[in-house]
Motif scaffolding. Structure first.
Motif, mmCIF file in Angstrom:
data_model
loop_
_atom_site.group_PDB
_atom_site.id
_atom_site.type_symbol
_atom_site.label_atom_id
_atom_site.label_comp_id
_atom_site.label_asym_id
_atom_site.label_seq_id
_atom_site.Cartn_x
_atom_site.Cartn_y
_atom_site.Cartn_z
ATOM 1 N N SER A 114 0.840 -1.188 0.000
ATOM 2 C CA SER A 114 0.000 0.000 0.000
ATOM 3 C C SER A 114 0.878 1.241 0.000
ATOM 4 O O SER A 114 1.983 1.238 0.534
ATOM 5 C CB SER A 114 -0.889 0.006 1.232
ATOM 6 O OG SER A 114 -1.671 -1.159 1.260
ATOM 7 N N THR A 115 0.372 2.309 -0.572
ATOM 8 C CA THR A 115 1.159 3.531 -0.636
ATOM 9 C C THR A 115 0.418 4.688 0.008
ATOM 10 O O THR A 115 -0.809 4.725 0.038
ATOM 11 C CB THR A 115 1.487 3.901 -2.090
ATOM 12 O OG1 THR A 115 0.267 4.108 -2.800
ATOM 13 C CG2 THR A 115 2.297 2.814 -2.756
ATOM 14 N N LEU A 116 1.193 5.612 0.501
ATOM 15 C CA LEU A 116 0.681 6.838 1.099
ATOM 16 C C LEU A 116 1.662 7.942 0.756
ATOM 17 O O LEU A 116 2.872 7.791 0.955
ATOM 18 C CB LEU A 116 0.556 6.698 2.619
ATOM 19 C CG LEU A 116 0.212 7.966 3.388
ATOM 20 C CD1 LEU A 116 -1.194 8.438 3.055
ATOM 21 C CD2 LEU A 116 0.343 7.744 4.874
ATOM 22 N N LYS A 117 1.144 9.040 0.240
ATOM 23 C CA LYS A 117 1.992 10.189 -0.085
ATOM 24 C C LYS A 117 1.411 11.432 0.568
ATOM 25 O O LYS A 117 0.203 11.666 0.516
ATOM 26 C CB LYS A 117 2.066 10.405 -1.597
ATOM 27 C CG LYS A 117 2.764 9.303 -2.337
ATOM 28 C CD LYS A 117 2.808 9.600 -3.815
ATOM 29 C CE LYS A 117 3.457 8.431 -4.547
ATOM 30 N NZ LYS A 117 3.443 8.629 -5.994
ATOM 31 N N VAL A 149 -1.643 17.675 0.653
ATOM 32 C CA VAL A 149 -2.624 16.727 0.133
ATOM 33 C C VAL A 149 -2.121 15.326 0.466
ATOM 34 O O VAL A 149 -0.951 15.006 0.240
ATOM 35 C CB VAL A 149 -2.790 16.875 -1.397
ATOM 36 C CG1 VAL A 149 -3.661 15.773 -1.967
ATOM 37 C CG2 VAL A 149 -3.368 18.239 -1.729
ATOM 38 N N VAL A 150 -3.006 14.505 1.018
ATOM 39 C CA VAL A 150 -2.684 13.109 1.295
ATOM 40 C C VAL A 150 -3.271 12.272 0.163
ATOM 41 O O VAL A 150 -4.456 12.387 -0.142
ATOM 42 C CB VAL A 150 -3.260 12.648 2.649
ATOM 43 C CG1 VAL A 150 -2.981 11.167 2.876
ATOM 44 C CG2 VAL A 150 -2.676 13.482 3.781
ATOM 45 N N LYS A 151 -2.430 11.455 -0.463
ATOM 46 C CA LYS A 151 -2.881 10.566 -1.539
ATOM 47 C C LYS A 151 -2.569 9.128 -1.157
ATOM 48 O O LYS A 151 -1.488 8.838 -0.651
ATOM 49 C CB LYS A 151 -2.180 10.893 -2.851
ATOM 50 C CG LYS A 151 -2.618 12.192 -3.459
ATOM 51 C CD LYS A 151 -2.068 12.365 -4.844
ATOM 52 C CE LYS A 151 -2.595 13.656 -5.432
ATOM 53 N NZ LYS A 151 -2.156 13.862 -6.801
ATOM 54 N N GLY A 152 -3.523 8.247 -1.388
ATOM 55 C CA GLY A 152 -3.311 6.832 -1.117
ATOM 56 C C GLY A 152 -4.108 6.361 0.080
ATOM 57 O O GLY A 152 -5.200 6.848 0.348
ATOM 58 N N GLN A 153 -3.526 5.424 0.796
ATOM 59 C CA GLN A 153 -4.229 4.769 1.894
ATOM 60 C C GLN A 153 -3.730 5.213 3.255
ATOM 61 O O GLN A 153 -2.529 5.277 3.481
ATOM 62 C CB GLN A 153 -4.063 3.254 1.773
ATOM 63 C CG GLN A 153 -4.621 2.695 0.493
ATOM 64 C CD GLN A 153 -4.492 1.192 0.413
ATOM 65 O OE1 GLN A 153 -4.034 0.539 1.346
ATOM 66 N NE2 GLN A 153 -4.902 0.634 -0.708
ATOM 67 N N ALA A 195 0.116 1.048 5.069
ATOM 68 C CA ALA A 195 0.745 2.173 4.386
ATOM 69 C C ALA A 195 1.498 3.126 5.319
ATOM 70 O O ALA A 195 2.355 3.880 4.869
ATOM 71 C CB ALA A 195 -0.308 2.953 3.618
ATOM 72 N N ILE A 196 1.179 3.110 6.606
ATOM 73 C CA ILE A 196 1.755 4.069 7.546
ATOM 74 C C ILE A 196 2.915 3.431 8.296
ATOM 75 O O ILE A 196 2.813 2.326 8.790
ATOM 76 C CB ILE A 196 0.679 4.550 8.545
ATOM 77 C CG1 ILE A 196 -0.438 5.288 7.794
ATOM 78 C CG2 ILE A 196 1.291 5.444 9.616
ATOM 79 C CD1 ILE A 196 -1.644 5.609 8.649
#
Length: 102
Positions: free
Chosen positions: A2-5, A15-19, A24-25
């Protein structure tokens, strides 16, 4: 995986994008938000979040703590419904950050 940006759009606007999920965290995620000295307002837009769980709520609470330490006024925008439901279960829905009219 999973990704989180966390993407800085302008000073004080992210802006938070992803999960926002356990997958992801990691420890670096909570530190990714850079509070600059003298930056009194920060907005985090969650409109591009695709999935959430309790880890997402925990991360948001960590960001709230960091904003208080740095004396910055933090505001969340477009909070996903699942996070709002978890906040309500945790009695955080009355909190200024998670109130339905926030």
């Amino acid at each position: 995986m999973s990704t989180l940006k966390l993407i800085k759009q302008t000073p004080g606007y992210y802006v938070v994008k992803g999960q926002l999920t356990f997958a992801a965290i990691d420890r670096q995620t909570s530190k990714a938000l850079k509070f600059q000295p003298g930056q009194d307002k920060i907005c985090i837009d969650l409109a591009a979040v695709t999935a959430t769980d309790s880890a997402g709520l925990a991360l948001m609470i960590e960001w709230i703590k960091l904003s208080r330490i740095n004396q910055s006024r933090l505001r969340f925008k477009n909070i996903p419904e699942q996070i709002l439901a978890l906040a309500k279960l945790s009695s955080l829905d009355k909190n200024e950050y998670f109130a339905s009219d926030a």
